[in-house]
Write a protein that holds these residues in place. Structure first.
Motif, short mmCIF file in Angstrom:
data_model
loop_
_atom_site.label_atom_id
_atom_site.label_comp_id
_atom_site.label_asym_id
_atom_site.label_seq_id
_atom_site.Cartn_x
_atom_site.Cartn_y
_atom_site.Cartn_z
N ASP A 5 18.11 52.06 109.05
CA ASP A 5 18.95 50.90 109.23
C ASP A 5 20.15 50.89 108.27
O ASP A 5 20.57 49.85 107.79
CB ASP A 5 18.15 49.60 109.09
N LEU A 20 28.63 50.87 109.65
CA LEU A 20 27.69 50.31 108.69
C LEU A 20 26.92 49.15 109.30
O LEU A 20 27.44 48.41 110.13
CB LEU A 20 28.45 49.80 107.46
N THR A 21 25.67 49.01 108.87
CA THR A 21 24.87 47.86 109.25
C THR A 21 24.97 46.81 108.15
O THR A 21 25.48 47.08 107.06
CB THR A 21 23.39 48.25 109.43
N ALA A 22 24.47 45.63 108.41
CA ALA A 22 24.45 44.57 107.38
C ALA A 22 23.64 45.04 106.18
O ALA A 22 24.01 44.77 105.03
CB ALA A 22 23.86 43.29 107.96
N ARG A 23 22.56 45.77 106.41
CA ARG A 23 21.74 46.27 105.31
C ARG A 23 22.51 47.26 104.44
O ARG A 23 22.46 47.21 103.21
CB ARG A 23 20.47 46.94 105.83
N SER A 24 23.27 48.17 105.07
CA SER A 24 24.03 49.14 104.29
C SER A 24 25.13 48.47 103.48
O SER A 24 25.41 48.87 102.35
CB SER A 24 24.59 50.25 105.18
N VAL A 25 25.73 47.43 104.03
CA VAL A 25 26.74 46.68 103.27
C VAL A 25 26.09 46.03 102.05
O VAL A 25 26.64 46.07 100.95
CB VAL A 25 27.43 45.62 104.17
N ASP A 26 24.90 45.46 102.22
CA ASP A 26 24.17 44.86 101.10
C ASP A 26 23.85 45.90 100.03
O ASP A 26 23.99 45.65 98.84
CB ASP A 26 22.87 44.21 101.57
N ARG A 29 27.04 46.75 98.16
CA ARG A 29 27.44 45.66 97.27
C ARG A 29 26.53 45.55 96.06
O ARG A 29 26.96 45.20 94.97
CB ARG A 29 27.44 44.34 98.03
N ARG A 49 12.44 45.97 100.98
CA ARG A 49 13.79 46.14 101.51
C ARG A 49 13.94 47.48 102.22
O ARG A 49 14.87 47.68 102.98
CB ARG A 49 14.82 46.05 100.39
#
Length: 55
Positions: A5, A20-26, A29, A49
């Motif tokens: 993911d 990118l997925t939301a998880r990769s952005v997290d 960051r 996670r």
């Protein structure tokens, strides 16, 4: 990385770009905080996670 993911496939005919997925952005960051907080050595990721897999 798709199965973890971290990347998403966007199929368009024969071509398959990735995004990118939301998880990769997290993860991106959170990275600098983890690096600097640990004095240059990252802490092991939280198994929850990572989809529940143990390190």
């Amino acid at each position: 990385m798709v199965t973890r993911d971290l990347l998403a496939r966007h199929r368009r005919g024969r071509k398959t770009p990735f995004g990118l997925t939301a998880r990769s952005v997290d993860v991106l960051r959170d990275g600098p905080d983890r690096i600097w907080r640990a004095g240059g050595r990252g802490q092991p990721s939280d198994p929850a996670r990572r989809g529940g897999r143990q390190a």
